[in-house]
Enzyme design. Structure first.
Site, PDB file in Angstrom:
ATOM      1  N   CYS A 167       0.838  -1.203   0.000  1.00  0.00           N
ATOM      2  CA  CYS A 167       0.000   0.000   0.000  1.00  0.00           C
ATOM      3  C   CYS A 167       0.876   1.258   0.000  1.00  0.00           C
ATOM      4  O   CYS A 167       1.847   1.348   0.762  1.00  0.00           O
ATOM      5  CB  CYS A 167      -0.908   0.000   1.225  1.00  0.00           C
ATOM      6  SG  CYS A 167      -2.029   1.406   1.239  1.00  0.00           S
TER       7      CYS A 167
ATOM      8  N   CYS B  75       0.200   4.877   6.941  1.00  0.00           N
ATOM      9  CA  CYS B  75      -0.429   4.705   8.255  1.00  0.00           C
ATOM     10  C   CYS B  75       0.581   4.029   9.192  1.00  0.00           C
ATOM     11  O   CYS B  75       1.029   2.902   8.928  1.00  0.00           O
ATOM     12  CB  CYS B  75      -1.698   3.866   8.129  1.00  0.00           C
ATOM     13  SG  CYS B  75      -2.814   4.477   6.835  1.00  0.00           S
TER      14      CYS B  75
ATOM     15  N   CYS C  72       0.448   0.300  10.314  1.00  0.00           N
ATOM     16  CA  CYS C  72       0.025  -0.728   9.359  1.00  0.00           C
ATOM     17  C   CYS C  72       1.180  -1.501   8.725  1.00  0.00           C
ATOM     18  O   CYS C  72       2.038  -0.920   8.053  1.00  0.00           O
ATOM     19  CB  CYS C  72      -0.830  -0.092   8.272  1.00  0.00           C
ATOM     20  SG  CYS C  72      -1.442  -1.332   7.115  1.00  0.00           S
TER      21      CYS C  72
ATOM     22  N   CYS D 111     -16.193  -9.697   5.616  1.00  0.00           N
ATOM     23  CA  CYS D 111     -15.563  -8.429   5.261  1.00  0.00           C
ATOM     24  C   CYS D 111     -14.350  -8.684   4.373  1.00  0.00           C
ATOM     25  O   CYS D 111     -13.534  -9.552   4.685  1.00  0.00           O
ATOM     26  CB  CYS D 111     -15.106  -7.690   6.503  1.00  0.00           C
ATOM     27  SG  CYS D 111     -16.390  -7.508   7.735  1.00  0.00           S
TER      28      CYS D 111
ATOM     29  N   CYS E  13     -19.237  -6.813   3.579  1.00  0.00           N
ATOM     30  CA  CYS E  13     -18.576  -5.583   4.001  1.00  0.00           C
ATOM     31  C   CYS E  13     -17.270  -5.485   3.216  1.00  0.00           C
ATOM     32  O   CYS E  13     -16.679  -6.518   2.880  1.00  0.00           O
ATOM     33  CB  CYS E  13     -18.294  -5.643   5.497  1.00  0.00           C
ATOM     34  SG  CYS E  13     -17.368  -4.220   6.121  1.00  0.00           S
TER      35      CYS E  13
ATOM     36  N   CYS F 116     -19.370   1.340   8.677  1.00  0.00           N
ATOM     37  CA  CYS F 116     -18.579   0.723   9.743  1.00  0.00           C
ATOM     38  C   CYS F 116     -17.386   1.649   9.949  1.00  0.00           C
ATOM     39  O   CYS F 116     -16.560   1.810   9.046  1.00  0.00           O
ATOM     40  CB  CYS F 116     -18.128  -0.671   9.307  1.00  0.00           C
ATOM     41  SG  CYS F 116     -16.953  -1.439  10.429  1.00  0.00           S
TER      42      CYS F 116
ATOM     43  N   ARG G  74     -17.669  -3.036  18.018  1.00  0.00           N
ATOM     44  CA  ARG G  74     -16.869  -4.241  17.755  1.00  0.00           C
ATOM     45  C   ARG G  74     -15.539  -4.208  18.491  1.00  0.00           C
ATOM     46  O   ARG G  74     -14.773  -3.248  18.388  1.00  0.00           O
ATOM     47  CB  ARG G  74     -16.615  -4.414  16.255  1.00  0.00           C
ATOM     48  CG  ARG G  74     -15.731  -5.631  15.980  1.00  0.00           C
ATOM     49  CD  ARG G  74     -15.641  -5.993  14.515  1.00  0.00           C
ATOM     50  NE  ARG G  74     -16.953  -6.145  13.956  1.00  0.00           N
ATOM     51  CZ  ARG G  74     -17.383  -5.510  12.874  1.00  0.00           C
ATOM     52  NH1 ARG G  74     -16.599  -4.697  12.232  1.00  0.00           N
ATOM     53  NH2 ARG G  74     -18.599  -5.697  12.431  1.00  0.00           N
TER      54      ARG G  74
HETATM   55  S1  SF4 Z   1      -4.243   1.058   6.890  1.00  0.00           S
HETATM   56 FE1  SF4 Z   1      -2.586   0.029   5.720  1.00  0.00          FE
HETATM   57  S2  SF4 Z   1      -3.631  -0.796   3.932  1.00  0.00           S
HETATM   58 FE2  SF4 Z   1      -4.999   0.750   4.800  1.00  0.00          FE
HETATM   59  S3  SF4 Z   1      -4.480   2.663   3.750  1.00  0.00           S
HETATM   60 FE3  SF4 Z   1      -3.204   2.608   5.606  1.00  0.00          FE
HETATM   61  S4  SF4 Z   1      -1.274   1.666   4.934  1.00  0.00           S
HETATM   62 FE4  SF4 Z   1      -2.810   1.204   3.364  1.00  0.00          FE
END
Ligand code: SF4
Length: 332
Positions: A71, A75, A78, A115, A146, A206, A278
């Protein structure tokens, strides 16, 4: 020992059973809830919970990563971000047959909702067509559907709705103030905009967040205040405990006190009485006792299955044993 906290007429009305759903919660009111003594807070949350739900029922969802890793977003929590060396490698979008097989297995294990998560900033139109096919076949099994695919345009949200999508997950993650410390590749307003597109398309929302990322209580208050002030409360509110994954910037974050986590669940329950709350990521490292307190505080949904996207989740058997011990059963 904190002094008794007055929460005002609205709160009294809620407790006396009138339970008007409010969208005007102030941060001061939410802060006062967090400050309550633990027994008082749990009592209030449990009382409100019982007005809207059977306290012995837990909604069960299964989450499948249909497109893992690589990705472009940053984040900080993540492991799927391409920017961090976490051992998660970029994979292609799963095939329709593979997703169908996973959905069948989830259904026979007792899940009512399936999901599908993809590690995208936002889906390309070509990919979205494939996801829409997946939604159609999963729905055909009699499961609720989902998806969590990143940011959506209004047209993409409508396309997902036409394919039969029931819920879209898009978390606010944290307070508007702390957000920039966690994500720099898009802004809070982008998140709110996607939520608006999802809601406008007629898809259930959600939306929740993650705690234990180094935020302070004021940020947890700010996150709940934002969620509880949305024009319609999210039907589903996942509250995640940070899973500290090696290689991510938050890998060495000190753990959050479990009681603060339970308090966050309770305050979500009180401020969003009709939402399913949740108990989400982080259960793998949570004691049975903490999870039981979360159910007492009004959590009534869990993810079921050995994996949550790319991080571990309690094995199904462990969940079944805990639910049996507590006398809980899957929500119909
Ligand atoms: S949470 Fe992870 S998968 Fe989702 S947008 Fe952020 S970096 Fe990408």
């Amino acid at each position: 020992m904190s002094a008794p906290v007055s929460l005002g007429a609205e709160d009294s009305a809620t407790l006396s059973g009138l339970c008007r759903i409010r969208h005007d919660w102030t941060r001061a009111e939410i802060s006062a809830l967090f400050d309550l003594s633990f027994p008082e807070l749990i009592f209030r949350a449990q009382s409100i919970h019982r007005q809207h739900f059977d306290p012995t029922e837990v909604q069960i969802s299964t989450l499948l990563s249909i497109k893992t890793g690589g990705c472009p977003e940053d984040c900080a929590y993540c492991p799927q971000s391409a920017r961090y060396d976490t051992g998660v490698h970029a994979e292609k979008l799963m095939t329709l047959d593979a997703v169908l097989a996973e959905a069948r297995a989830a259904k026979s294990a007792g899940a009512s909702r399936f999901c599908m998560g993809a590690a995208w900033r936002s889906p390309k139109d070509r990919d979205l067509e494939h996801v829409c096919e997946m939604v159609e076949v999963v729905k055909g099994l009699g499961l609720e559907t989902c998806a969590t695919l990143g940011m959506l345009t209004a047209a993409q949200a409508r396309q997902l709705k036409r394919s039969g999508l029931d819920y879209y997950n898009h978390n606010l993650d944290t307070s508007p103030e702390f957000y920039g410390a966690i994500i720099t590749t898009r802004v809070y307003q982008d998140r709110l905009q996607t939520l608006e597109h999802v809601r406008d398309a007629g898809i259930y929302v959600c939306c929740g967040g993650i705690v234990g990322m180094g935020e302070i209580r004021a940020d947890r208050i700010g996150m709940i205040a934002t969620l509880a002030s949305l024009p319609v409360h999210p039907e589903s509110v996942p509250i995640n405990m940070l899973v500290r994954v090696a290689g991510t910037p938050l890998a060495d974050q000190p753990p959050l006190d479990p009681f603060e986590f339970v308090r966050t669940i309770a305050v979500a329950r009180i401020t969003m009485p009709r939402s399913v709350v949740r108990l989400s990521a982080g259960r793998e490292d949570m004691s049975e006792e903490t999870q039981a307190l979360c159910f007492l505080a009004g959590a009534n949904s869990i993810f079921y299955g050995p994996k949550l996207l790319t991080t571990a989740n309690p094995e199904r058997d462990r969940d079944r044993v805990l639910m049996d011990k507590l006398g809980l059963s899957p929500m119909k």
